[in-house]
Design a protein around this motif. Sequence first.
Motif, PDB file in Angstrom:
ATOM      1  N   ARG A  54       0.846  -1.194   0.000  1.00 24.96           N
ATOM      2  CA  ARG A  54       0.000   0.000   0.000  1.00 24.96           C
ATOM      3  C   ARG A  54       0.878   1.241   0.000  1.00 24.96           C
ATOM      4  NH1 ARG A  54      -4.571  -0.135   4.179  1.00 24.96           N
ATOM      5  NH2 ARG A  54      -2.895   0.609   5.458  1.00 24.96           N
ATOM      6  N   ARG A  55       0.397   2.301  -0.603  1.00 23.27           N
ATOM      7  CA  ARG A  55       1.127   3.556  -0.639  1.00 23.27           C
ATOM      8  C   ARG A  55       1.098   4.187   0.754  1.00 23.27           C
ATOM      9  NH1 ARG A  55       4.201   2.132  -3.597  1.00 23.27           N
ATOM     10  NH2 ARG A  55       5.206   4.093  -3.189  1.00 23.27           N
ATOM     11  N   PRO A  56       2.107   4.988   1.095  1.00 20.51           N
ATOM     12  CA  PRO A  56       2.181   5.581   2.429  1.00 20.51           C
ATOM     13  C   PRO A  56       0.937   6.365   2.831  1.00 20.51           C
ATOM     14  CG  PRO A  56       4.282   5.844   1.331  1.00 20.51           C
ATOM     15  CD  PRO A  56       3.315   5.281   0.308  1.00 20.51           C
ATOM     16  N   ARG A  57       0.389   7.168   1.920  1.00 21.14           N
ATOM     17  CA  ARG A  57      -0.781   7.980   2.280  1.00 21.14           C
ATOM     18  C   ARG A  57      -1.940   7.102   2.718  1.00 21.14           C
ATOM     19  NH1 ARG A  57      -4.532  11.683   2.282  1.00 21.14           N
ATOM     20  NH2 ARG A  57      -5.256  13.183   0.983  1.00 21.14           N
ATOM     21  N   GLU A  58      -2.197   6.040   1.978  1.00 20.09           N
ATOM     22  CA  GLU A  58      -3.304   5.134   2.310  1.00 20.09           C
ATOM     23  C   GLU A  58      -3.076   4.479   3.670  1.00 20.09           C
ATOM     24  OE1 GLU A  58      -5.318   1.002   0.631  1.00 20.09           O
ATOM     25  OE2 GLU A  58      -3.651   1.903  -0.461  1.00 20.09           O
ATOM     26  N   ALA A  59      -1.869   4.001   3.916  1.00 19.35           N
ATOM     27  CA  ALA A  59      -1.564   3.334   5.181  1.00 19.35           C
ATOM     28  C   ALA A  59      -1.662   4.307   6.360  1.00 19.35           C
ATOM     29  CB  ALA A  59      -0.173   2.709   5.115  1.00 19.35           C
ATOM     30  N   ILE A  60      -1.152   5.503   6.179  1.00 21.59           N
ATOM     31  CA  ILE A  60      -1.173   6.499   7.259  1.00 21.59           C
ATOM     32  C   ILE A  60      -2.597   6.929   7.574  1.00 21.59           C
ATOM     33  CG2 ILE A  60      -0.552   8.904   7.800  1.00 21.59           C
ATOM     34  CD1 ILE A  60       2.151   8.227   6.308  1.00 21.59           C
ATOM     35  N   MET A  61      -3.380   7.174   6.544  1.00 16.47           N
ATOM     36  CA  MET A  61      -4.758   7.611   6.776  1.00 16.47           C
ATOM     37  C   MET A  61      -5.597   6.496   7.407  1.00 16.47           C
ATOM     38  SD  MET A  61      -4.396  10.686   6.062  1.00 16.47           S
ATOM     39  CE  MET A  61      -6.056  11.297   6.237  1.00 16.47           C
ATOM     40  N   ASP A  62      -5.356   5.255   7.028  1.00 15.74           N
ATOM     41  CA  ASP A  62      -6.054   4.131   7.666  1.00 15.74           C
ATOM     42  C   ASP A  62      -5.656   4.008   9.137  1.00 15.74           C
ATOM     43  OD1 ASP A  62      -7.407   3.524   5.342  1.00 15.74           O
ATOM     44  OD2 ASP A  62      -6.210   1.741   4.869  1.00 15.74           O
ATOM     45  N   ALA A  63      -4.376   4.202   9.433  1.00 17.46           N
ATOM     46  CA  ALA A  63      -3.917   4.149  10.820  1.00 17.46           C
ATOM     47  C   ALA A  63      -4.525   5.284  11.640  1.00 17.46           C
ATOM     48  CB  ALA A  63      -2.392   4.210  10.882  1.00 17.46           C
ATOM     49  N   ALA A  64      -4.600   6.472  11.046  1.00 15.23           N
ATOM     50  CA  ALA A  64      -5.199   7.616  11.743  1.00 15.23           C
ATOM     51  C   ALA A  64      -6.665   7.347  12.044  1.00 15.23           C
ATOM     52  CB  ALA A  64      -5.049   8.887  10.900  1.00 15.23           C
ATOM     53  N   GLU A  65      -7.375   6.801  11.081  1.00 13.27           N
ATOM     54  CA  GLU A  65      -8.800   6.504  11.285  1.00 13.27           C
ATOM     55  C   GLU A  65      -8.986   5.440  12.366  1.00 13.27           C
ATOM     56  OE1 GLU A  65     -12.779   7.058  11.082  1.00 13.27           O
ATOM     57  OE2 GLU A  65     -11.218   8.297  10.176  1.00 13.27           O
ATOM     58  N   ALA A  66      -8.100   4.454  12.409  1.00 12.66           N
ATOM     59  CA  ALA A  66      -8.169   3.434  13.458  1.00 12.66           C
ATOM     60  C   ALA A  66      -7.953   4.064  14.834  1.00 12.66           C
ATOM     61  CB  ALA A  66      -7.145   2.332  13.196  1.00 12.66           C
ATOM     62  N   CYS A  67      -7.052   5.046  14.925  1.00 13.17           N
ATOM     63  CA  CYS A  67      -6.823   5.750  16.191  1.00 13.17           C
ATOM     64  C   CYS A  67      -8.057   6.526  16.616  1.00 13.17           C
ATOM     65  CB  CYS A  67      -5.625   6.678  16.070  1.00 13.17           C
ATOM     66  SG  CYS A  67      -4.043   5.831  15.961  1.00 13.17           S
TER      67      CYS A  67
END
Length: 121
Positions: free
Chosen positions: A94-107
């Motif tokens: 996965r591209r960094p933006r997708e992974a980071i935004m998914d992690a942020a949403e999980a938080c």
Amino acid sequence: DVAAIHVAALTRGESGGRYIVDGGPVWMTSVASWLRDEYAPKGFTKVPSLVAPSFVVKIIALCDSNAASVAGRLDCEKFHDSSPAEALLGRPLRRPREAIMDAAEACVQGGLVTPTTQARQ
């Protein structure tokens, strides 16, 4: 991706194999911008927007161990070959933006972070 590559390495990987899981370089200013754009309207307003110039961080690093720990990595991008990991997974990382935004949403969903202001209507 990291969890998926762990499972794949345990079940299908080479014994003693090592896999780099790196979707590509990303600047922290980009991460902050992505988070600000997505979450500031939802009331999460404490995403930093100021950037300290590299020379300032390097000067501070002379007497601060936290700054010293990052000073040597400023102003450079590192690229890693993740093709063995992608081959083992059978798909691109996965591209960094997708992974980071998914992690942020999980938080957010997990209550690890809370809004600081009311969401904009």
